[in-house]
Write a protein that holds these residues in place. Structure first.
Motif, PDB file in Angstrom:
ATOM      1  N   GLY A  15      -6.559   3.362  -4.112  1.00  0.00           N
ATOM      2  CA  GLY A  15      -7.616   2.861  -4.011  1.00  0.00           C
ATOM      3  C   GLY A  15      -8.619   2.373  -5.003  1.00  0.00           C
ATOM      4  N   THR A  34       3.474  -2.539  -8.754  1.00  0.00           N
ATOM      5  CA  THR A  34       2.268  -3.642  -9.064  1.00  0.00           C
ATOM      6  C   THR A  34       2.481  -4.565 -10.199  1.00  0.00           C
ATOM      7  OG1 THR A  34       0.957  -1.538  -8.173  1.00  0.00           O
ATOM      8  CG2 THR A  34      -0.032  -3.424  -9.346  1.00  0.00           C
ATOM      9  N   ASN A  79       0.654  -1.396  -0.023  1.00  0.00           N
ATOM     10  CA  ASN A  79      -0.130  -0.102  -0.037  1.00  0.00           C
ATOM     11  C   ASN A  79       0.901   1.356   0.024  1.00  0.00           C
ATOM     12  OD1 ASN A  79       0.822   0.334   2.708  1.00  0.00           O
ATOM     13  ND2 ASN A  79      -1.072  -0.363   3.691  1.00  0.00           N
ATOM     14  N   PRO A  89      -9.346  -1.296  -7.345  1.00  0.00           N
ATOM     15  CA  PRO A  89      -9.376  -2.710  -6.996  1.00  0.00           C
ATOM     16  C   PRO A  89      -8.188  -3.347  -8.346  1.00  0.00           C
ATOM     17  CG  PRO A  89     -11.399  -1.992  -7.969  1.00  0.00           C
ATOM     18  CD  PRO A  89     -10.596  -0.706  -7.635  1.00  0.00           C
ATOM     19  N   THR A 136      -3.603  -0.234  -4.412  1.00  0.00           N
ATOM     20  CA  THR A 136      -4.009   0.213  -2.780  1.00  0.00           C
ATOM     21  C   THR A 136      -3.853   1.480  -2.812  1.00  0.00           C
ATOM     22  OG1 THR A 136      -3.301  -2.103  -2.365  1.00  0.00           O
ATOM     23  CG2 THR A 136      -3.955  -0.723  -0.544  1.00  0.00           C
ATOM     24  N   HIS A 137      -2.632   2.224  -2.997  1.00  0.00           N
ATOM     25  CA  HIS A 137      -2.464   3.437  -2.882  1.00  0.00           C
ATOM     26  C   HIS A 137      -3.245   4.497  -3.558  1.00  0.00           C
ATOM     27  CE1 HIS A 137       0.000   2.844  -6.306  1.00  0.00           C
ATOM     28  NE2 HIS A 137       0.138   4.136  -6.451  1.00  0.00           N
ATOM     29  N   ALA A 141      -4.599  -4.975  -7.679  1.00  0.00           N
ATOM     30  CA  ALA A 141      -5.188  -3.815  -7.065  1.00  0.00           C
ATOM     31  C   ALA A 141      -3.994  -2.738  -6.777  1.00  0.00           C
ATOM     32  CB  ALA A 141      -5.547  -4.110  -5.563  1.00  0.00           C
TER      33      ALA A 141
END
Length: 113
Positions: free
Chosen positions: A68, A43, A37, A70, A65-66, A63
């Protein structure tokens, strides 16, 4: 049970655990920092389409994450258009995306194994 011990146990159960509050007084929820995150995290993804004219690449990715987001397949601008020459459809990659001037942009790229 010892009456003194019963009083101590009752007091401990009745006292709520401390809660961290944000500046607005709302409870905060802390997420432990982890590579997944972190804004600098790479990624995993697979190149699905390269559009040299638009300066973009479509990636099926895990995802973000950082940001937000998916896991999904979507198009990104690229920081360096020369990267598009090296991208092959179906190739696994590792990348970092950020919002640059309101556009999601690949800002770091490396081949994946």
């Amino acid at each position: 049970m010892n009456p003194a011990l019963a009083v101590i146990i009752a007091a401990l159960v009745a006292v709520p655990a401390p809660v961290a509050l944000a500046a607005d007084g709302a409870p905060t929820h802390h997420v432990a920092a982890s590579p997944a995150n972190s804004p600098n995290a790479m990624t995993q993804g697979v190149v699905k389409r390269v559009d040299k004219a638009a300066g973009s690449v479509t990636i099926a990715h895990e995802a973000l994450t950082h940001l937000g987001m998916p896991a999904m397949t979507m198009s990104f601008q690229v920081k360096d258009r020369a990267w598009l020459d090296a991208m092959k459809i179906g190739a696994p990659i590792r990348f970092r995306a950020e919002s640059v001037h309101g556009e999601l942009t690949v800002v770091a790229l490396e081949p994946s194994k």
